[in-house]
Design an enzyme around this catalytic site. Structure first.
Site, PDB file in Angstrom:
ATOM      1  N   MET A   5     -25.086  23.282   7.057  1.00 51.49           N
ATOM      2  CA  MET A   5     -24.722  22.133   7.868  1.00 51.49           C
ATOM      3  C   MET A   5     -24.229  22.588   9.225  1.00 51.49           C
ATOM      4  O   MET A   5     -23.392  23.480   9.321  1.00 51.49           O
ATOM      5  CB  MET A   5     -23.637  21.333   7.166  1.00 51.49           C
ATOM      6  CG  MET A   5     -23.387  20.020   7.837  1.00 51.49           C
ATOM      7  SD  MET A   5     -22.484  18.922   6.749  1.00 51.49           S
ATOM      8  CE  MET A   5     -22.933  17.351   7.469  1.00 51.49           C
ATOM      9  N   CYS A   6     -24.765  21.962  10.246  1.00 57.85           N
ATOM     10  CA  CYS A   6     -24.362  22.296  11.604  1.00 57.85           C
ATOM     11  C   CYS A   6     -23.230  21.340  12.011  1.00 57.85           C
ATOM     12  O   CYS A   6     -23.462  20.174  12.280  1.00 57.85           O
ATOM     13  CB  CYS A   6     -25.561  22.133  12.523  1.00 57.85           C
ATOM     14  SG  CYS A   6     -25.208  22.676  14.182  1.00 57.85           S
ATOM     15  N   LEU A   7     -22.027  21.844  11.990  1.00 62.08           N
ATOM     16  CA  LEU A   7     -20.857  21.039  12.373  1.00 62.08           C
ATOM     17  C   LEU A   7     -20.154  21.777  13.493  1.00 62.08           C
ATOM     18  O   LEU A   7     -19.735  22.920  13.299  1.00 62.08           O
ATOM     19  CB  LEU A   7     -19.871  20.944  11.208  1.00 62.08           C
ATOM     20  CG  LEU A   7     -20.124  19.978  10.067  1.00 62.08           C
ATOM     21  CD1 LEU A   7     -18.984  20.058   9.076  1.00 62.08           C
ATOM     22  CD2 LEU A   7     -20.263  18.567  10.567  1.00 62.08           C
TER      23      LEU A   7
END
Length: 156
Positions: free
Chosen positions: A90-92
């Site tokens: 996940m790109c957070l």
């Protein structure tokens, strides 16, 4: 392991299990290891993921809270900010080493992840094609996202 980090993880774990963010359940994968959490997240009502049940894995580094946790979707999801492979990375923004701050709370990480299901961030995408479709063909994006929810994130 630093005792302070362990104590903090145990405290945050009891906070999120006692009062979990909306639509989220948290438990340890293995009771003897507080560094690996299993998160069960319901797809938010106001998103194409509504009705879906997603399993995520939160892995805390030994240096937590000085290094950010890693969040991975174990359930496949059609989303511009989640890698479309078996890693489900996940790109957070807040989880990048350069943006992570030790005072950040894990409950905030979970809320942020859930909000990203409601409002993807196509400008910070890991899946460029999905981001493009999200921007140019929202209806097509939502249709595919809903199909993936049925296929991968139905009640098990």
């Amino acid at each position: 392991m630093a005792a302070g980090g362990h104590k903090r993880i145990v405290k945050e774990l009891s906070e999120v299990t006692g009062d979990p963010p909306a639509g989220t359940k948290v438990r340890l994968v293995d009771e003897s290891d507080v560094h690996i959490w299993e998160i069960l997240m319901d797809g938010p009502e106001q998103s194409p993921y509504s009705g879906g049940h997603f399993k995520l894995l939160l892995t805390l580094p030994k240096e937590y809270p000085f290094k950010p946790p890693v969040l991975n979707f174990q359930t496949k999801i059609y989303h511009p900010n989640v890698s479309n492979d078996d890693k489900g990375s996940m790109c957070l923004g807040m989880l990048r080493s350069d943006e992570w701050k030790p005072p950040n709370k894990l409950s905030a990480v979970l809320n942020y992840a859930r909000n990203l299901l409601i409002e993807p961030n196509p400008d910070d995408a890991v899946e460029g094609g999905i981001a493009e479709q999200y921007k140019s063909d929202r209806r097509g994006f939502e249709k595919t996202a809903k199909e993936w929810v049925k296929k991968y994130a139905g009640k098990s």
